[in-house]
Write an enzyme that holds these catalytic residues in place. Structure first.
Site, PDB file in Angstrom:
ATOM      1  N   ASP A  94       0.837  -1.202   0.000  1.00 46.42           N
ATOM      2  CA  ASP A  94       0.000   0.000   0.000  1.00 46.42           C
ATOM      3  C   ASP A  94       0.871   1.251   0.000  1.00 46.42           C
ATOM      4  O   ASP A  94       1.954   1.255   0.580  1.00 46.42           O
ATOM      5  CB  ASP A  94      -0.918  -0.021   1.242  1.00 46.42           C
TER       6      ASP A  94
ATOM      7  N   ASN B 171     -10.496  -3.380  -6.061  1.00 51.42           N
ATOM      8  CA  ASN B 171      -9.686  -2.442  -6.860  1.00 51.42           C
ATOM      9  C   ASN B 171     -10.252  -2.183  -8.257  1.00 51.42           C
ATOM     10  O   ASN B 171      -9.844  -1.224  -8.924  1.00 51.42           O
ATOM     11  CB  ASN B 171      -8.228  -2.919  -6.980  1.00 51.42           C
TER      12      ASN B 171
HETATM   13  C1  FPP Z   1      -1.924   0.099  -3.257  1.00 50.71           C
HETATM   14  O1  FPP Z   1      -1.438   1.414  -3.340  1.00 50.71           O
HETATM   15  C2  FPP Z   1      -1.354  -0.685  -4.326  1.00 50.71           C
HETATM   16  C3  FPP Z   1      -2.074  -1.311  -5.293  1.00 50.71           C
HETATM   17  C4  FPP Z   1      -3.544  -1.284  -5.356  1.00 50.71           C
HETATM   18  C5  FPP Z   1      -1.399  -2.037  -6.375  1.00 50.71           C
HETATM   19  C6  FPP Z   1      -0.162  -2.803  -6.024  1.00 50.71           C
HETATM   20  C7  FPP Z   1       0.539  -3.074  -7.279  1.00 50.71           C
HETATM   21  C8  FPP Z   1       1.879  -3.082  -7.465  1.00 50.71           C
HETATM   22  C9  FPP Z   1       2.838  -2.960  -6.373  1.00 50.71           C
HETATM   23  C10 FPP Z   1       2.474  -3.196  -8.822  1.00 50.71           C
HETATM   24  C11 FPP Z   1       2.248  -4.452  -9.600  1.00 50.71           C
HETATM   25  C12 FPP Z   1       2.301  -5.686  -8.807  1.00 50.71           C
HETATM   26  C13 FPP Z   1       3.006  -6.784  -9.107  1.00 50.71           C
HETATM   27  C14 FPP Z   1       2.796  -7.983  -8.265  1.00 50.71           C
HETATM   28  C15 FPP Z   1       3.970  -6.867 -10.208  1.00 50.71           C
HETATM   29  P1  FPP Z   1      -2.465   2.602  -3.552  1.00 50.71           P
HETATM   30  O2  FPP Z   1      -2.576   2.891  -4.992  1.00 50.71           O
HETATM   31  O3  FPP Z   1      -3.776   2.280  -2.891  1.00 50.71           O
HETATM   32  O4  FPP Z   1      -1.746   3.752  -2.790  1.00 50.71           O
HETATM   33  P2  FPP Z   1      -2.431   4.996  -2.058  1.00 50.71           P
HETATM   34  O5  FPP Z   1      -3.288   4.428  -0.954  1.00 50.71           O
HETATM   35  O6  FPP Z   1      -1.260   5.764  -1.563  1.00 50.71           O
HETATM   36  O7  FPP Z   1      -3.219   5.729  -3.105  1.00 50.71           O
END
Ligand code: FPP
Length: 237
Positions: A15, A64
């Site tokens: 996250d 998501n």
């Molecule tokens: C949460 O951060 C993250 C995600 C919903 C996506 C996670 C994906 C990756 C790390 C990249 C691809 C994954 C792999 C396995 C290759 P957020 O967007 O909710 O962050 P925020 O809360 O700060 O907005």
């Protein structure tokens, strides 16, 4: 001195990519790219943590899909690119890839890559990395209930056979042990529908560090905290 708790399965809620992007004044998708790079580094660093045999990463939840179409397709594209570019790294490091989650709604291209990489890494492995993609803990339990109901309907199982073990056996990956340690980055103090059944006795570790900044030293900090926990599993010493 830190006591040692067995750490076989580490699970992480990735996250903070969005906030990382905001902090660096770049578009959200750049935060996800930095997050994917961090995933690669962690996978490569796994060799430094010999007891960790399983690593589960929450990369895309069933919720998501509610993000903008642009962000969802960027995340799917990143996943495909990761699988294309790093299958060799997984094989070289004797890592098996498993995917946990629903196939429905997933783009055909991603499903194909996921199937290819899971097949190519299915033998001669020492560690298992599990990408939770289009995953929801409630969905997983619902699916287990459905599988059990079908067995009862066809007569291959009786109602009085339903117990905790039978439910666990019908989860997506019944052979994977429950996580010992669950880490969530970025300061949010929530589970967000992750591994609801499996984390009953997992130790929880929350850090303010944003996922793209979660390096090996941060992981060592989390493990240090874990090693000082008194795991009683509901019993008494
Ligand atoms: C949460 O951060 C993250 C995600 C919903 C996506 C996670 C994906 C990756 C790390 C990249 C691809 C994954 C792999 C396995 C290759 P957020 O967007 O909710 O962050 P925020 O809360 O700060 O907005």
């Amino acid at each position: 001195m830190a006591k040692k708790n067995e750490l076989t399965h580490l699970a992480i809620i990735l996250d903070g990519n969005g906030r990382w992007a905001e902090k660096h004044g770049v578009p959200r998708v750049e935060g996800h790219k930095a997050g994917a790079e961090r995933v690669l580094k962690l996978v490569e660093d796994l060799n430094c943590f010999p007891t960790i045999k399983y690593l589960t990463l929450y990369a895309f939840s069933t919720e998501n899909w509610n993000r903008s179409e642009e962000e969802v397709s960027a995340l799917m594209e990143l996943l495909c690119t990761f699988l294309d570019q790093h299958c060799e790294t997984l094989i070289r490091n004797k890592i098996r890839l498993l995917i946990s989650g629903k196939r429905e709604k997933m783009p055909e291209k991603c499903l194909k890559r996921m199937d290819q990489v899971t097949a190519l890494t299915s033998e001669n492995y020492e560690k298992t990395v599990i990408f939770a993609i289009n995953y929801g803990g409630r969905q997983e339990i619902t699916d287990a209930v459905r599988k059990i109901a079908e067995k009862i309907q066809t007569g291959s199982m009786g109602i009085d056979e339903i117990n905790e073990s039978k439910i666990a056996e019908n989860l997506y990956h019944p052979d994977v042990p429950d996580p010992d340690l669950l880490v969530r980055t970025s300061g949010e103090l929530r589970i967000s529908n992750f591994l609801l059944w499996q984390i009953s006795y997992s130790e929880l570790y929350f850090t303010d560090v944003l996922w793209p900044d979660f390096d090996k030293m941060q992981l060592e900090k989390a493990i240090y905290s874990y090693n000082n926990r008194d795991r009683r599993f509901g019993g008494r010493k």
